[in-house]
Design a protein around this motif. Structure first.
Motif, PDB file in Angstrom:
ATOM      1  N   ILE A 135       0.851  -1.239   0.082  1.00 59.98           N
ATOM      2  CA  ILE A 135       0.195  -0.112   0.037  1.00 59.98           C
ATOM      3  C   ILE A 135       0.937   1.327  -0.162  1.00 59.98           C
ATOM      4  O   ILE A 135       1.952   1.254   0.815  1.00 59.98           O
ATOM      5  CB  ILE A 135      -0.817   0.002   1.337  1.00 59.98           C
ATOM      6  N   GLY A 170      -6.363   2.519  -0.219  1.00 60.43           N
ATOM      7  CA  GLY A 170      -5.286   2.933   0.820  1.00 60.43           C
ATOM      8  C   GLY A 170      -5.929   3.529   1.961  1.00 60.43           C
ATOM      9  O   GLY A 170      -5.191   4.245   2.800  1.00 60.43           O
ATOM     10  N   VAL A 196      -7.411   3.459   5.661  1.00 61.06           N
ATOM     11  CA  VAL A 196      -7.451   2.923   6.961  1.00 61.06           C
ATOM     12  C   VAL A 196      -8.643   3.306   8.209  1.00 61.06           C
ATOM     13  O   VAL A 196      -8.697   4.663   8.163  1.00 61.06           O
ATOM     14  CB  VAL A 196      -5.873   2.945   7.586  1.00 61.06           C
ATOM     15  N   LEU A 235      -7.541  -2.191   6.710  1.00 55.27           N
ATOM     16  CA  LEU A 235      -6.760  -1.639   5.690  1.00 55.27           C
ATOM     17  C   LEU A 235      -7.764  -1.924   4.333  1.00 55.27           C
ATOM     18  O   LEU A 235      -8.237  -3.197   4.240  1.00 55.27           O
ATOM     19  CB  LEU A 235      -5.325  -2.230   5.433  1.00 55.27           C
ATOM     20  N   LEU A 288      -1.696   6.066   2.949  1.00 58.21           N
ATOM     21  CA  LEU A 288      -1.976   5.431   4.185  1.00 58.21           C
ATOM     22  C   LEU A 288      -1.755   6.308   5.403  1.00 58.21           C
ATOM     23  O   LEU A 288      -2.565   6.561   6.071  1.00 58.21           O
ATOM     24  CB  LEU A 288      -1.374   4.123   4.526  1.00 58.21           C
TER      25      LEU A 288
END
Length: 495
Positions: free
Chosen positions: A319, A467, A469, A462, A324
């Motif tokens: 990722i 991408g 979270v 995730l 992220l």
């Protein structure tokens, strides 16, 4: 008719003594030349120490002498031999150089006939006495500085963050001056975290308006004056620390903690620092495919390197680290303190931070006002002594100039404190505190703070496609934090 160059000199401290002024020396030399039918070829006025001949006007005079024909006799006149030199070794060397250019030097108050062999004894006396005076004066100054330090006073020029002041008793002392004092306190606090290089802390201080060269900054963070201690050199190896009478900027514990950090040899790896800054979440991320912990590394693209969180196993999950990290930051910034917690925090801040800070500013204001009164009293007392012909004009003028400078600095500090007090009162009246949206300044957190926050609020599930979270809040935090309804736009992080 004979001819001569006139040379008059004073040093900085001698300007304060009556009888050593340049005009008086020049007037006496001109009268001597007129009485003895000597033509004046030039006048050279010097405001420089005579410890050596590295003096601007003397260099010009020597250059002029060297330009003249060696067959032409030249003379240099001055009042006394201490105007010529206060170092016997350099004096004899210069006399030898001048003789090569057919030039003689002479003091009109201490005349010597160098054609008589016995006169060399008197020349040695005239040249050695000024050097002995200089040595004795330097020794007295050194002893005076040592005695002042043993009494806890700092007699030298005030270091950055302090200002030189004079008390009613005429003794000098140093006091903190803003904003430098506050920035220096902040510098020591940052160094104590042991996560920044010294150069990085200096650059951050520079951004706050603190101007200090790299070498001086290195000396500054090792100076015990900032924790209230004054260093006295006992011998070539040993030093003694004396408790100073000035107000310290930091505690002794913080000072010695910083010394342990900056004096420890550490291997700093910029690549490791970059990895830590980019992949600070890797210890908290779990692969959604194989449930193993993710790691982080850079992948070489066609033009540059790209950071990825990836699984070290065969599932090849990866990722984009920037996406992220931005998603984690956004999710945090959606939270703010709940209403009840905000009310509680208002009370806590009112009791602990705001009131304490205001009390500190009030104490500083009280000290500054007292110092202003002392300076004004000193100036008033000096004015009365001058009117009564007890204090000489030069001394009164110097003291007045020093008091005026101190008053200007203190008034500026007082204005800054008043502005800060008004700001606190305005903030208390509005009731708006920045801690309600406690994660809005997340981008400015250092790596250690970001990791501590990730331990408290770890990333959850995730989304490999986007991408994104999620965050895992425990029961306690879910009661403290409330989520806003602000929509998330990924592009806002790349504008």
């Amino acid at each position: 008719m004979k001819s001569a160059y006139i040379y008059v000199r004073v040093s900085t401290d001698e300007q304060k003594r009556k009888g050593y002024s340049l005009p008086e020396q020049e007037d006496r030399l001109l009268k001597h030349c007129d009485h003895n039918d000597i033509k004046v070829k030039g006048i050279y006025r010097e405001d420089f120490s005579a410890k050596n001949f590295n003096r601007p006007e003397w260099k010009k005079l020597i250059a002029m002498v060297k330009k003249k024909s060696s067959h032409e006799e030249n003379n240099i006149l001055f009042i006394k031999w201490d105007r010529f030199s206060r170092n016997i070794q350099y004096a004899y060397e210069m006399i030898g150089i001048l003789r090569k250019h057919n030039t003689a030097v002479m003091a009109i108050d201490q005349p010597i006939d160098l054609t008589i062999p016995e006169s060399s004894v008197m020349l040695a006396v005239y040249l050695s006495v000024p050097e002995a005076e200089n040595t004795r004066r330097a020794l007295n100054t050194t002893n005076g500085i040592r005695r002042a330090k043993q009494m806890g006073r700092y007699p030298n020029k005030a270091p950055l963050g302090f200002i030189n002041l004079t008390g009613l008793d005429g003794k000098k002392f140093i006091a903190p001056t803003q904003p430098e004092a506050g920035i220096i306190r902040w510098v020591f606090q940052q160094l104590a975290k042991n996560i920044y290089k010294i150069a990085e802390v200096r650059n951050m201080a520079y951004a706050k308006g603190f101007r200090c060269s790299s070498s001086n900054f290195s000396k500054l963070i090792r100076n015990p004056v900032y924790c209230g201690l004054i260093s006295i050199k006992l011998d070539s190896l040993e030093r003694q620390m004396i408790k100073g009478i000035h107000d310290p900027l930091i505690s002794e514990a913080l000072f010695y903690e910083v010394q342990d950090i900056i004096n420890t040899k550490r291997k700093i790896n910029s690549k490791t620092d970059e990895l830590k800054a980019t992949f600070f979440l890797k210890e908290f991320l779990v692969c959604p495919v194989c449930a193993r912990k993710l790691t982080g590394s850079f992948s070489q693209g066609s033009t540059k390197k790209y950071p990825y969180y990836h699984c070290p196993r065969k599932c090849k999950t990866r990722i984009n680290a920037f996406k992220l990290n931005d998603s984690y930051k956004h999710q945090l910034q959606q939270f703010s303190l709940s209403n009840k917690v905000t009310e509680l925090f208002n009370c806590i801040v009112e009791d602990s931070n705001t009131i304490t800070q205001k009390a500190e500013y009030l104490q500083v204001r009280k000290i500054i006002i007292r110092q202003l009164e002392e300076q004004e009293a000193t100036l008033s007392k000096a004015r009365k002594l001058f009117v009564s012909d007890i204090l000489k004009y030069d001394d009164y003028s110097d003291l007045k100039k020093e008091c005026k400078a101190n008053l200007d600095c203190l008034k500026k500090e007082l204005d800054d404190i008043v502005i800060k007090l008004k700001s606190i009162d305005k903030q208390r009246q509005s009731g708006n505190y920045p801690f309600v949206n406690i994660f809005q300044g997340y981008s400015n957190f250092d790596i250690a703070d970001k990791k501590s926050l990730a331990i408290l609020i770890p990333p959850g599930n995730l989304n490999l496609q986007t991408g994104d979270v999620s965050l895992d809040l425990n029961n306690a935090l879910s009661k403290i934090l409330s989520q806003t309804d602000k929509p998330f736009h990924k592009n806002e992080f790349y504008r």
